[in-house]
Design an enzyme around this catalytic site. Sequence first.
Site, PDB file in Angstrom:
ATOM      1  N   HIS A 184      32.118  42.309  31.979  1.00  0.00           N
ATOM      2  CA  HIS A 184      32.562  41.667  30.620  1.00  0.00           C
ATOM      3  C   HIS A 184      31.296  42.001  29.689  1.00  0.00           C
ATOM      4  CE1 HIS A 184      36.504  40.368  31.238  1.00  0.00           C
ATOM      5  NE2 HIS A 184      35.979  39.184  31.959  1.00  0.00           N
ATOM      6  N   CYS A 216      41.360  43.722  33.241  1.00  0.00           N
ATOM      7  CA  CYS A 216      42.351  44.885  33.810  1.00  0.00           C
ATOM      8  C   CYS A 216      43.806  44.624  33.744  1.00  0.00           C
ATOM      9  CB  CYS A 216      41.686  45.638  35.063  1.00  0.00           C
ATOM     10  SG  CYS A 216      42.602  46.831  35.435  1.00  0.00           S
ATOM     11  N   CYS A 254      42.251  45.162  40.777  1.00  0.00           N
ATOM     12  CA  CYS A 254      41.127  45.689  40.277  1.00  0.00           C
ATOM     13  C   CYS A 254      40.355  44.135  40.076  1.00  0.00           C
ATOM     14  CB  CYS A 254      41.161  46.001  38.872  1.00  0.00           C
ATOM     15  SG  CYS A 254      39.686  46.683  38.017  1.00  0.00           S
ATOM     16  N   HIS A 308      32.250  40.549  37.967  1.00  0.00           N
ATOM     17  CA  HIS A 308      33.356  40.562  37.146  1.00  0.00           C
ATOM     18  C   HIS A 308      32.884  40.179  35.891  1.00  0.00           C
ATOM     19  CE1 HIS A 308      37.457  39.409  35.567  1.00  0.00           C
ATOM     20  NE2 HIS A 308      36.872  38.537  34.828  1.00  0.00           N
ATOM     21  N   GLU A 309      31.849  39.109  35.740  1.00  0.00           N
ATOM     22  CA  GLU A 309      31.476  38.505  34.333  1.00  0.00           C
ATOM     23  C   GLU A 309      30.357  39.490  33.866  1.00  0.00           C
ATOM     24  OE1 GLU A 309      32.829  36.290  32.773  1.00  0.00           O
ATOM     25  OE2 GLU A 309      33.975  35.216  34.424  1.00  0.00           O
ATOM     26  N   CYS A 362      39.459  49.561  39.896  1.00  0.00           N
ATOM     27  CA  CYS A 362      40.249  50.419  39.795  1.00  0.00           C
ATOM     28  C   CYS A 362      39.743  51.751  39.031  1.00  0.00           C
ATOM     29  CB  CYS A 362      41.633  50.127  39.005  1.00  0.00           C
ATOM     30  SG  CYS A 362      41.454  49.921  37.289  1.00  0.00           S
TER      31      CYS A 362
END
Length: 325
Positions: free
Chosen positions: A258, A265, A270, A254-255, A289
Amino acid sequence: MQIIRHSEQTLKTALISKNPVLVSQYEKLDAGEQRLMNEAFQPASDLFGPITLHSPSDWITSHPEAPQDFEQFFSDPYRKTPSPDKRSIYIQAIGSLGNTRIISEEYIKWLTGYCKAYFYGLRVKLLEPVPVSATRCSFRVNENTQNLQIHAGDILKFLKKKKPEDAFCIVGITMIDLYPRDSWNFVFGQASLTDGVGIFSFARYGSDFYSMRYEGKVKKLKKTSSSDYSIFNNYYIPEITSVLLLRSCKTLTHEIGHIFGLRHCQWLACLMQGSNHLEEADRRPLNLCPICLRKLQCAVGFSIVERYKVSCGVDSVKRGKWLSE
């Protein structure tokens, strides 16, 4: 529980765009890839569901943000993409990650392998682990939890200096809690998109962090000088469980997303959804997603088919059938 359900046309525009150039790019995907991506705007899709909100403290409610569709991502003048000579993601462990060297090595091997599959087409390289003392960071004892914390901003400065020439980004991972400034209680992670650096802590992902029995509590900070890091010697490390590993994989990807310029999202369930607390983070799926997948594919340049072939898990198998039918 509240369900955020966008119209078919809204999702279609968010994914494909109305810009003729971007529409043309989308149409160059092969039939299987388009069939998978088009599931984004199929109301009855069993692959990509809507976002669900479970409490007023969930991210979207408490942190209002403008949504980012594919066209906005593509047109962002500030986002960075890997160049031919900068296509490596470096992982830097800070402090021990496991109670033994073998556990620590196995844990980071899992994280590395997962990143290689997720950011398919880029190299993922490990740097030699360093002790906290090597970073020269500030540290403190959290007055609420009595656990040790290291300063996230200081770590980012350290990583920026260590960033190799061929690095797209360098991310630090640690089992020690983080704080960004004196007035903050804690932070799970912090990143600089401009510098391509990030630091993420998995300390609070252990099952016992919030319990009264947590062994990482420090009664008093005994510090002879600003260069005395002896308190970190043999400091408590949570047990590496399957739950902690799952949470770590989600946070790390996730990071790093970024750093590629993907914002939180707000379209479908997602990995790139924001999370305001652990329960919300646990509800996030491992997968992107279609809208966020197209963003990442645009940034990295991988084949969606090949990426799913190297990915693991039931969901990836389901998506693989769509790609090959």
